[in-house]
Design a protein around this motif. Structure first.
Motif, PDB file in Angstrom:
ATOM      1  N   SER A   1       2.612   0.254 -14.982  1.00  0.00           N
ATOM      2  CA  SER A   1       3.457  -0.914 -15.270  1.00  0.00           C
ATOM      3  C   SER A   1       4.932  -0.529 -15.266  1.00  0.00           C
ATOM      4  O   SER A   1       5.772  -1.283 -14.765  1.00  0.00           O
ATOM      5  CB  SER A   1       3.070  -1.560 -16.602  1.00  0.00           C
ATOM      6  N   GLN A   2       5.262   0.645 -15.791  1.00  0.00           N
ATOM      7  CA  GLN A   2       6.658   1.090 -15.797  1.00  0.00           C
ATOM      8  C   GLN A   2       7.142   1.415 -14.388  1.00  0.00           C
ATOM      9  O   GLN A   2       8.270   1.078 -14.024  1.00  0.00           O
ATOM     10  CB  GLN A   2       6.819   2.316 -16.696  1.00  0.00           C
ATOM     11  N   HIS A   3       6.285   2.063 -13.615  1.00  0.00           N
ATOM     12  CA  HIS A   3       6.681   2.456 -12.252  1.00  0.00           C
ATOM     13  C   HIS A   3       6.985   1.238 -11.380  1.00  0.00           C
ATOM     14  O   HIS A   3       7.930   1.244 -10.604  1.00  0.00           O
ATOM     15  CB  HIS A   3       5.577   3.302 -11.612  1.00  0.00           C
ATOM     16  N   PHE A   4       6.156   0.207 -11.499  1.00  0.00           N
ATOM     17  CA  PHE A   4       6.341  -0.983 -10.676  1.00  0.00           C
ATOM     18  C   PHE A   4       7.102  -2.094 -11.404  1.00  0.00           C
ATOM     19  O   PHE A   4       7.200  -3.208 -10.905  1.00  0.00           O
ATOM     20  CB  PHE A   4       4.984  -1.493 -10.173  1.00  0.00           C
ATOM     21  N   ASP A   5       7.612  -1.762 -12.595  1.00  0.00           N
ATOM     22  CA  ASP A   5       8.410  -2.690 -13.397  1.00  0.00           C
ATOM     23  C   ASP A   5       7.669  -4.016 -13.618  1.00  0.00           C
ATOM     24  O   ASP A   5       8.184  -5.098 -13.315  1.00  0.00           O
ATOM     25  CB  ASP A   5       9.782  -2.927 -12.736  1.00  0.00           C
TER      26      ASP A   5
ATOM     27  N   ASP B   1      -0.008  -8.068 -17.789  1.00  0.00           N
ATOM     28  CA  ASP B   1      -0.203  -8.744 -16.501  1.00  0.00           C
ATOM     29  C   ASP B   1      -0.868  -7.843 -15.464  1.00  0.00           C
ATOM     30  O   ASP B   1      -1.626  -8.313 -14.619  1.00  0.00           O
ATOM     31  CB  ASP B   1       1.141  -9.243 -15.944  1.00  0.00           C
ATOM     32  N   CYS B   2      -0.568  -6.559 -15.519  1.00  0.00           N
ATOM     33  CA  CYS B   2      -1.059  -5.654 -14.470  1.00  0.00           C
ATOM     34  C   CYS B   2      -2.194  -4.755 -14.929  1.00  0.00           C
ATOM     35  O   CYS B   2      -2.739  -4.000 -14.117  1.00  0.00           O
ATOM     36  CB  CYS B   2       0.089  -4.818 -13.918  1.00  0.00           C
ATOM     37  N   GLU B   3      -2.591  -4.826 -16.183  1.00  0.00           N
ATOM     38  CA  GLU B   3      -3.602  -3.899 -16.701  1.00  0.00           C
ATOM     39  C   GLU B   3      -4.920  -3.911 -15.912  1.00  0.00           C
ATOM     40  O   GLU B   3      -5.415  -2.844 -15.540  1.00  0.00           O
ATOM     41  CB  GLU B   3      -3.871  -4.149 -18.187  1.00  0.00           C
ATOM     42  N   PRO B   4      -5.511  -5.078 -15.601  1.00  0.00           N
ATOM     43  CA  PRO B   4      -6.774  -5.046 -14.828  1.00  0.00           C
ATOM     44  C   PRO B   4      -6.605  -4.384 -13.448  1.00  0.00           C
ATOM     45  O   PRO B   4      -7.456  -3.605 -13.015  1.00  0.00           O
ATOM     46  CB  PRO B   4      -7.160  -6.518 -14.686  1.00  0.00           C
TER      47      PRO B   4
ATOM     48  N   ILE C   1       0.808  -1.224   0.000  1.00  0.00           N
ATOM     49  CA  ILE C   1       0.000   0.000   0.000  1.00  0.00           C
ATOM     50  C   ILE C   1       0.844   1.279   0.000  1.00  0.00           C
ATOM     51  O   ILE C   1       0.510   2.237  -0.697  1.00  0.00           O
ATOM     52  CB  ILE C   1      -1.020  -0.004   1.170  1.00  0.00           C
ATOM     53  N   ARG C   2       1.942   1.311   0.733  1.00  0.00           N
ATOM     54  CA  ARG C   2       2.743   2.543   0.794  1.00  0.00           C
ATOM     55  C   ARG C   2       3.324   2.929  -0.562  1.00  0.00           C
ATOM     56  O   ARG C   2       3.198   4.090  -0.970  1.00  0.00           O
ATOM     57  CB  ARG C   2       3.851   2.412   1.828  1.00  0.00           C
ATOM     58  N   PRO C   3       3.957   1.994  -1.280  1.00  0.00           N
ATOM     59  CA  PRO C   3       4.444   2.375  -2.611  1.00  0.00           C
ATOM     60  C   PRO C   3       3.306   2.772  -3.557  1.00  0.00           C
ATOM     61  O   PRO C   3       3.477   3.637  -4.416  1.00  0.00           O
ATOM     62  CB  PRO C   3       5.157   1.126  -3.124  1.00  0.00           C
ATOM     63  N   LEU C   4       2.155   2.142  -3.373  1.00  0.00           N
ATOM     64  CA  LEU C   4       1.007   2.455  -4.212  1.00  0.00           C
ATOM     65  C   LEU C   4       0.520   3.890  -3.955  1.00  0.00           C
ATOM     66  O   LEU C   4       0.269   4.652  -4.893  1.00  0.00           O
ATOM     67  CB  LEU C   4      -0.114   1.452  -3.938  1.00  0.00           C
ATOM     68  N   ILE C   5       0.419   4.266  -2.706  1.00  0.00           N
ATOM     69  CA  ILE C   5       0.005   5.631  -2.362  1.00  0.00           C
ATOM     70  C   ILE C   5       1.069   6.635  -2.802  1.00  0.00           C
ATOM     71  O   ILE C   5       0.750   7.702  -3.327  1.00  0.00           O
ATOM     72  CB  ILE C   5      -0.302   5.746  -0.854  1.00  0.00           C
ATOM     73  N   SER C   6       2.319   6.268  -2.623  1.00  0.00           N
ATOM     74  CA  SER C   6       3.414   7.122  -3.086  1.00  0.00           C
ATOM     75  C   SER C   6       3.329   7.335  -4.596  1.00  0.00           C
ATOM     76  O   SER C   6       3.515   8.450  -5.093  1.00  0.00           O
ATOM     77  CB  SER C   6       4.749   6.481  -2.713  1.00  0.00           C
ATOM     78  N   PHE C   7       3.013   6.274  -5.329  1.00  0.00           N
ATOM     79  CA  PHE C   7       2.832   6.375  -6.776  1.00  0.00           C
ATOM     80  C   PHE C   7       1.675   7.318  -7.102  1.00  0.00           C
ATOM     81  O   PHE C   7       1.793   8.179  -7.973  1.00  0.00           O
ATOM     82  CB  PHE C   7       2.581   4.982  -7.363  1.00  0.00           C
ATOM     83  N   LEU C   8       0.548   7.174  -6.400  1.00  0.00           N
ATOM     84  CA  LEU C   8      -0.626   8.011  -6.666  1.00  0.00           C
ATOM     85  C   LEU C   8      -0.380   9.485  -6.344  1.00  0.00           C
ATOM     86  O   LEU C   8      -1.076  10.358  -6.853  1.00  0.00           O
ATOM     87  CB  LEU C   8      -1.844   7.501  -5.893  1.00  0.00           C
ATOM     88  N   LYS C   9       0.588   9.767  -5.509  1.00  0.00           N
ATOM     89  CA  LYS C   9       0.898  11.150  -5.146  1.00  0.00           C
ATOM     90  C   LYS C   9       2.131  11.670  -5.896  1.00  0.00           C
ATOM     91  O   LYS C   9       2.627  12.754  -5.607  1.00  0.00           O
ATOM     92  CB  LYS C   9       1.079  11.269  -3.645  1.00  0.00           C
ATOM     93  N   SER C  10       2.597  10.902  -6.885  1.00  0.00           N
ATOM     94  CA  SER C  10       3.797  11.280  -7.632  1.00  0.00           C
ATOM     95  C   SER C  10       3.504  12.365  -8.668  1.00  0.00           C
ATOM     96  O   SER C  10       2.353  12.602  -9.044  1.00  0.00           O
ATOM     97  CB  SER C  10       4.392  10.053  -8.332  1.00  0.00           C
ATOM     98  N   TYR C  11       4.563  12.980  -9.138  1.00  0.00           N
ATOM     99  CA  TYR C  11       4.435  14.034 -10.144  1.00  0.00           C
ATOM    100  C   TYR C  11       3.862  13.469 -11.446  1.00  0.00           C
ATOM    101  O   TYR C  11       3.049  14.137 -12.108  1.00  0.00           O
ATOM    102  CB  TYR C  11       5.798  14.689 -10.405  1.00  0.00           C
ATOM    103  N   ASP C  12       4.260  12.258 -11.825  1.00  0.00           N
ATOM    104  CA  ASP C  12       3.755  11.651 -13.058  1.00  0.00           C
ATOM    105  C   ASP C  12       2.239  11.455 -13.000  1.00  0.00           C
ATOM    106  O   ASP C  12       1.531  11.694 -13.983  1.00  0.00           O
ATOM    107  CB  ASP C  12       4.448  10.306 -13.324  1.00  0.00           C
TER     108      ASP C  12
END
Length: 184
Positions: free
Chosen positions: A101-105, A110-113, A61-72
Motif C-alpha cells: 500500500s505504501q509503495h503504490f500510495d 482498499d488494496c489489502e485483498p 504489470i511492470r511496476p508490480l514486477i519491479s515492486f516484487l524484485k525490490s530490495y524491500d
C-alpha cells in the motif's frame, strides 16, 4: 628440468582444484538465497495466470514486477525463508500488505485483498525458484525451503497453544476454578 615442470604442474593443479572447490562451495552454499530467489523468480508468468487486472486496474504489470524484485520485498522474502527470530506468517503478510500500500500510495484497506494475492504470488514464485535451485544442487535453497516448512509448523503450534489457552479461560469462567484441579 623435469623437477621444475613437475613442481609447476603441481602448483597449477592445486590452484585449479582450490579455485574450483571455492566456486562449487559458493554455488552450493549460497548465503544470500533471498537474492537468488528475487533475481531468478518468474513473477510475470504467475501474475498473468493468477491476476485479473479488472480487480485493481490502477496497477500495471511492470511496476508490480519491479515492486516484487525490490530490495524491500527481498527483506520480506528473507523473513519468510530465513527467519532470524520467529515472526508469524500472518505478521509477515501484514507487513507485505502495508509495504504494498505504501509503495503504490494506496489505502491499506482498499488494496489489502489484492495485496494478499500478490503476496501469494510472491510465495509461489519463491517456491518454484527454490525447487529449481534445489534441483541444481543449491543446499541453501533446500535449507530455506525446510525453514519455511518449519516456520509454518511453528505458526500452527502457536495457534493451537493460543486456542488451548483461550478454551481454558472460557472453561474457568464458565465452570469456575474447580476444573483446574483435574486439568492441571
Amino acid at each position: 628440468m623435469n623437477l621444475m615442470i613437475s613442481s609447476a604442474l603441481k602448483e597449477i593443479t592445486s590452484t585449479i582444484i582450490i579455485n574450483g572447490f571455492k566456486e562449487v562451495c559458493k554455488n552450493i552454499f549460497n548465503k544470500n538465497i533471498e537474492t537468488v530467489i528475487i533475481n531468478e523468480a518468474d513473477f510475470h508468468s504467475i501474475i498473468e495466470d493468477q491476476i485479473l487486472y479488472e480487480e485493481f486496474p490502477d496497477i500495471e504489470i511492470r511496476p508490480l514486477i519491479s515492486f516484487l524484485k525490490s530490495y524491500d520485498v527481498e527483506l520480506i522474502v528473507r523473513q519468510i525463508y530465513i527467519p532470524d527470530a520467529h515472526k508469524s506468517h500472518e505478521a509477515i503478510k501484514d507487513d507485505f500488505c502495508l509495504l504494498f500500500s505504501q509503495h503504490f500510495d494506496l489505502k491499506f484497506k482498499d488494496c489489502e485483498p489484492f495485496a494478499l494475492k500478490i503476496y501469494f504470488i510472491l510465495v509461489e514464485g519463491c517456491k518454484l525458484t527454490l525447487n529449481k535451485a534445489i534441483l541444481e544442487g543449491n543446499i541453501s535453497a533446500h535449507d530455506a525451503k525446510t525453514q519455511f516448512s518449519l516456520s509454518l509448523i511453528e505458526d500452527k503450534i502457536d495457534t493451537i497453544a493460543e486456542d488451548v489457552t483461550s478454551i481454558k479461560k472460557k472453561v474457568d469462567i464458565h465452570f469456575g476454578k474447580v476444573i483446574n484441579k483435574f486439568v492441571s
